[in-house]
Design a protein around this motif. Structure first.
Motif, PDB file in Angstrom:
ATOM      1  N   LEU A   1       0.820  -1.217   0.000  1.00 54.17           N
ATOM      2  CA  LEU A   1       0.000   0.000   0.000  1.00 54.17           C
ATOM      3  C   LEU A   1       0.851   1.263   0.000  1.00 54.17           C
ATOM      4  O   LEU A   1       0.310   2.365  -0.135  1.00 54.17           O
ATOM      5  CB  LEU A   1      -0.907   0.007   1.230  1.00 54.17           C
ATOM      6  CG  LEU A   1      -2.064  -0.989   1.237  1.00 54.17           C
ATOM      7  CD1 LEU A   1      -2.632  -1.137   2.639  1.00 54.17           C
ATOM      8  CD2 LEU A   1      -3.148  -0.561   0.262  1.00 54.17           C
ATOM      9  N   ASP A   2       2.161   1.078   0.198  1.00 53.10           N
ATOM     10  CA  ASP A   2       3.092   2.201   0.293  1.00 53.10           C
ATOM     11  C   ASP A   2       2.753   3.107   1.479  1.00 53.10           C
ATOM     12  O   ASP A   2       2.716   4.331   1.366  1.00 53.10           O
ATOM     13  CB  ASP A   2       3.107   3.017  -1.005  1.00 53.10           C
ATOM     14  CG  ASP A   2       4.296   3.974  -1.086  1.00 53.10           C
ATOM     15  OD1 ASP A   2       5.309   3.700  -0.416  1.00 53.10           O
ATOM     16  OD2 ASP A   2       4.194   4.996  -1.789  1.00 53.10           O
ATOM     17  N   VAL A   3       2.497   2.473   2.626  1.00 53.62           N
ATOM     18  CA  VAL A   3       2.244   3.204   3.865  1.00 53.62           C
ATOM     19  C   VAL A   3       3.069   2.545   4.972  1.00 53.62           C
ATOM     20  O   VAL A   3       3.579   1.437   4.813  1.00 53.62           O
ATOM     21  CB  VAL A   3       0.751   3.184   4.267  1.00 53.62           C
ATOM     22  CG1 VAL A   3      -0.106   3.826   3.180  1.00 53.62           C
ATOM     23  CG2 VAL A   3       0.272   1.762   4.556  1.00 53.62           C
ATOM     24  N   HIS A   4       3.198   3.235   6.089  1.00 49.77           N
ATOM     25  CA  HIS A   4       3.857   2.651   7.245  1.00 49.77           C
ATOM     26  C   HIS A   4       2.917   1.638   7.906  1.00 49.77           C
ATOM     27  O   HIS A   4       1.705   1.820   7.934  1.00 49.77           O
ATOM     28  CB  HIS A   4       4.243   3.730   8.249  1.00 49.77           C
ATOM     29  CG  HIS A   4       5.297   4.667   7.743  1.00 49.77           C
ATOM     30  ND1 HIS A   4       6.580   4.265   7.440  1.00 49.77           N
ATOM     31  CD2 HIS A   4       5.246   6.004   7.473  1.00 49.77           C
ATOM     32  CE1 HIS A   4       7.282   5.298   7.007  1.00 49.77           C
ATOM     33  NE2 HIS A   4       6.489   6.363   7.014  1.00 49.77           N
ATOM     34  N   ALA A   5       3.496   0.587   8.460  1.00 52.22           N
ATOM     35  CA  ALA A   5       2.682  -0.441   9.105  1.00 52.22           C
ATOM     36  C   ALA A   5       1.828   0.148  10.221  1.00 52.22           C
ATOM     37  O   ALA A   5       0.690  -0.278  10.432  1.00 52.22           O
ATOM     38  CB  ALA A   5       3.580  -1.549   9.655  1.00 52.22           C
ATOM     39  N   ALA A   6       2.366   1.165  10.915  1.00 54.23           N
ATOM     40  CA  ALA A   6       1.597   1.780  12.004  1.00 54.23           C
ATOM     41  C   ALA A   6       0.299   2.383  11.492  1.00 54.23           C
ATOM     42  O   ALA A   6      -0.729   2.357  12.185  1.00 54.23           O
ATOM     43  CB  ALA A   6       2.445   2.839  12.700  1.00 54.23           C
ATOM     44  N   SER A   7       0.329   2.925  10.292  1.00 52.12           N
ATOM     45  CA  SER A   7      -0.898   3.493   9.714  1.00 52.12           C
ATOM     46  C   SER A   7      -1.915   2.400   9.413  1.00 52.12           C
ATOM     47  O   SER A   7      -3.118   2.577   9.635  1.00 52.12           O
ATOM     48  CB  SER A   7      -0.565   4.262   8.430  1.00 52.12           C
ATOM     49  OG  SER A   7       0.301   5.346   8.689  1.00 52.12           O
ATOM     50  N   LEU A   8      -1.431   1.269   8.920  1.00 50.39           N
ATOM     51  CA  LEU A   8      -2.330   0.157   8.622  1.00 50.39           C
ATOM     52  C   LEU A   8      -2.998  -0.354   9.889  1.00 50.39           C
ATOM     53  O   LEU A   8      -4.188  -0.689   9.890  1.00 50.39           O
ATOM     54  CB  LEU A   8      -1.546  -0.969   7.935  1.00 50.39           C
ATOM     55  CG  LEU A   8      -2.333  -2.226   7.574  1.00 50.39           C
ATOM     56  CD1 LEU A   8      -3.481  -1.913   6.633  1.00 50.39           C
ATOM     57  CD2 LEU A   8      -1.392  -3.269   6.954  1.00 50.39           C
ATOM     58  N   TYR A   9      -2.249  -0.369  10.996  1.00 53.22           N
ATOM     59  CA  TYR A   9      -2.802  -0.890  12.247  1.00 53.22           C
ATOM     60  C   TYR A   9      -3.920  -0.017  12.799  1.00 53.22           C
ATOM     61  O   TYR A   9      -4.693  -0.454  13.644  1.00 53.22           O
ATOM     62  CB  TYR A   9      -1.690  -1.046  13.288  1.00 53.22           C
ATOM     63  CG  TYR A   9      -0.929  -2.350  13.169  1.00 53.22           C
ATOM     64  CD1 TYR A   9      -1.480  -3.546  13.609  1.00 53.22           C
ATOM     65  CD2 TYR A   9       0.348  -2.386  12.599  1.00 53.22           C
ATOM     66  CE1 TYR A   9      -0.780  -4.744  13.497  1.00 53.22           C
ATOM     67  CE2 TYR A   9       1.054  -3.579  12.482  1.00 53.22           C
ATOM     68  CZ  TYR A   9       0.479  -4.750  12.934  1.00 53.22           C
ATOM     69  OH  TYR A   9       1.160  -5.934  12.818  1.00 53.22           O
ATOM     70  N   TRP A  10      -4.017   1.197  12.337  1.00 56.80           N
ATOM     71  CA  TRP A  10      -5.155   2.020  12.751  1.00 56.80           C
ATOM     72  C   TRP A  10      -6.453   1.551  12.111  1.00 56.80           C
ATOM     73  O   TRP A  10      -7.545   1.829  12.605  1.00 56.80           O
ATOM     74  CB  TRP A  10      -4.915   3.482  12.391  1.00 56.80           C
ATOM     75  CG  TRP A  10      -4.142   4.197  13.461  1.00 56.80           C
ATOM     76  CD1 TRP A  10      -2.814   4.500  13.468  1.00 56.80           C
ATOM     77  CD2 TRP A  10      -4.672   4.681  14.703  1.00 56.80           C
ATOM     78  NE1 TRP A  10      -2.482   5.124  14.635  1.00 56.80           N
ATOM     79  CE2 TRP A  10      -3.601   5.246  15.420  1.00 56.80           C
ATOM     80  CE3 TRP A  10      -5.932   4.662  15.289  1.00 56.80           C
ATOM     81  CZ2 TRP A  10      -3.749   5.814  16.675  1.00 56.80           C
ATOM     82  CZ3 TRP A  10      -6.094   5.224  16.546  1.00 56.80           C
ATOM     83  CH2 TRP A  10      -5.012   5.788  17.218  1.00 56.80           C
ATOM     84  N   HIS A  11      -6.340   0.864  10.983  1.00 52.40           N
ATOM     85  CA  HIS A  11      -7.527   0.437  10.241  1.00 52.40           C
ATOM     86  C   HIS A  11      -7.807  -1.055  10.392  1.00 52.40           C
ATOM     87  O   HIS A  11      -8.959  -1.485  10.287  1.00 52.40           O
ATOM     88  CB  HIS A  11      -7.364   0.798   8.766  1.00 52.40           C
ATOM     89  CG  HIS A  11      -7.194   2.267   8.536  1.00 52.40           C
ATOM     90  ND1 HIS A  11      -8.256   3.110   8.302  1.00 52.40           N
ATOM     91  CD2 HIS A  11      -6.081   3.053   8.537  1.00 52.40           C
ATOM     92  CE1 HIS A  11      -7.812   4.350   8.147  1.00 52.40           C
ATOM     93  NE2 HIS A  11      -6.501   4.339   8.286  1.00 52.40           N
ATOM     94  N   VAL A  12      -6.754  -1.836  10.609  1.00 48.34           N
ATOM     95  CA  VAL A  12      -6.877  -3.275  10.835  1.00 48.34           C
ATOM     96  C   VAL A  12      -6.024  -3.590  12.056  1.00 48.34           C
ATOM     97  O   VAL A  12      -4.806  -3.431  12.010  1.00 48.34           O
ATOM     98  CB  VAL A  12      -6.391  -4.087   9.613  1.00 48.34           C
ATOM     99  CG1 VAL A  12      -6.570  -5.581   9.853  1.00 48.34           C
ATOM    100  CG2 VAL A  12      -7.127  -3.666   8.355  1.00 48.34           C
ATOM    101  N   ARG A  13      -6.629  -4.034  13.125  1.00 48.45           N
ATOM    102  CA  ARG A  13      -5.923  -4.137  14.410  1.00 48.45           C
ATOM    103  C   ARG A  13      -4.798  -5.159  14.404  1.00 48.45           C
ATOM    104  O   ARG A  13      -3.783  -4.971  15.079  1.00 48.45           O
ATOM    105  CB  ARG A  13      -6.915  -4.488  15.522  1.00 48.45           C
ATOM    106  CG  ARG A  13      -7.886  -3.377  15.857  1.00 48.45           C
ATOM    107  CD  ARG A  13      -8.858  -3.832  16.935  1.00 48.45           C
ATOM    108  NE  ARG A  13      -9.859  -2.808  17.204  1.00 48.45           N
ATOM    109  CZ  ARG A  13      -9.733  -1.868  18.142  1.00 48.45           C
ATOM    110  NH1 ARG A  13      -8.640  -1.839  18.878  1.00 48.45           N
ATOM    111  NH2 ARG A  13     -10.690  -0.979  18.331  1.00 48.45           N
ATOM    112  N   ASN A  14      -4.964  -6.253  13.681  1.00 47.56           N
ATOM    113  CA  ASN A  14      -3.961  -7.312  13.705  1.00 47.56           C
ATOM    114  C   ASN A  14      -4.168  -8.220  12.493  1.00 47.56           C
ATOM    115  O   ASN A  14      -5.102  -8.028  11.700  1.00 47.56           O
ATOM    116  CB  ASN A  14      -4.046  -8.117  15.013  1.00 47.56           C
ATOM    117  CG  ASN A  14      -5.465  -8.579  15.311  1.00 47.56           C
ATOM    118  OD1 ASN A  14      -6.142  -9.136  14.439  1.00 47.56           O
ATOM    119  ND2 ASN A  14      -5.937  -8.345  16.524  1.00 47.56           N
ATOM    120  N   LYS A  15      -3.312  -9.224  12.374  1.00 49.79           N
ATOM    121  CA  LYS A  15      -3.380 -10.107  11.213  1.00 49.79           C
ATOM    122  C   LYS A  15      -4.678 -10.900  11.197  1.00 49.79           C
ATOM    123  O   LYS A  15      -5.250 -11.143  10.118  1.00 49.79           O
ATOM    124  CB  LYS A  15      -2.178 -11.050  11.196  1.00 49.79           C
ATOM    125  CG  LYS A  15      -2.152 -11.955   9.969  1.00 49.79           C
ATOM    126  CD  LYS A  15      -0.924 -12.833   9.940  1.00 49.79           C
ATOM    127  CE  LYS A  15      -0.946 -13.776   8.742  1.00 49.79           C
ATOM    128  NZ  LYS A  15       0.260 -14.633   8.690  1.00 49.79           N
TER     129      LYS A  15
END
Length: 228
Positions: free
Chosen positions: A45-59
């Motif tokens: 997605l070309d984003v930092h993993a921390a940003s993704l975790y705001w939208h999806v909490r975990n795997k």
């Protein structure tokens, strides 16, 4: 779930739910389920993993989203009110074709019922066919589970490598030819049935095997009490 702390990142079109799911599916296809990580999806997605975790909490939450997407079949055949068995057979064939298009789809879906709208649409289609056959509510629910576990198990066996040699790149047909010869050469006094059935045990006819198993399952469903 506990609330997230801190300030959420600014809205980013890269992190729309559909974009996250698309990136997750692309990662699944490229890396397989074992290689799927939040970091790899974030990188795609070309984003930092921390940003993704705001939208999806975990795997696990990501896997719920991907399972829902994989379980939905846009062109699922409509239920045939005049012939429930033929209609349900077509639905099951379409589901198999659809799942085989996604790497590790059976492992992704096995035991997972996240009940998203995509998954529920497919469930609804199968339930409609079973209820249309006149089954009781309980038998309908149990038959859905029977068909689902059969489908996921069958597709899982198709997607899994036949052996370490096949996983390393050996063609499955070559492996099966050698396996047939090894089975046929077993001591007949110790393994008489395996020796006798060596050809059938290693025949590469997965479509025929699927139809055979599906027919036997539908025979069982047909034998249940029907109300119409």
């Amino acid at each position: 779930m506990p609330p997230r702390r801190g300030r959420p990142p600014a809205a980013d079109p890269k992190l729309r739910p559909e974009a996250i799911v698309a990136a997750g599916l692309d990662t699944l296809q490229a890396e397989g389920l074992d290689g799927l990580t939040m970091n790899k999806v974030a990188a795609r997605l070309d984003v930092h993993a921390a940003s993704l975790y705001w939208h999806v909490r975990n795997k696990e939450e990501l896997l719920d989203l991907l399972a829902d997407a994989v379980a939905e079949v846009p062109d699922l055949p409509a239920y045939d009110a005049d012939d429930w068995r033929a209609g349900l057979s077509e639905i099951m064939r379409a589901l198999r074709r659809h799942l085989l298009a996604y790497r590790d789809s059976a492992r992704l879906l096995s035991g997972r019922f996240a009940a998203g709208r995509g998954q529920l649409r497919t469930v609804e289609a199968v339930l409609g066919a079973l209820r249309g056959a006149g089954l009781s509510d309980r038998d309908t629910a149990y038959a859905l589970y029977l068909l689902t576990t059969f489908l996921i198990g069958f597709v899982g066996s198709e997607q899994a490598p036949l052996s370490a040699a096949v996983a390393a790149g050996r063609p499955p047909r070559s492996y099966l030819d050698d396996l047939r010869d090894r089975l046929a050469a077993l001591p007949a006094d110790e393994f008489p049935h395996t020796v006798a059935l060596a050809d059938d045990l290693t025949a590469p006819d997965l479509d025929t095997r699927f139809e055979f198993a599906l027919d036997r399952l539908l025979d069982g469903i047909a034998a249940l009490p029907h109300h119409n």
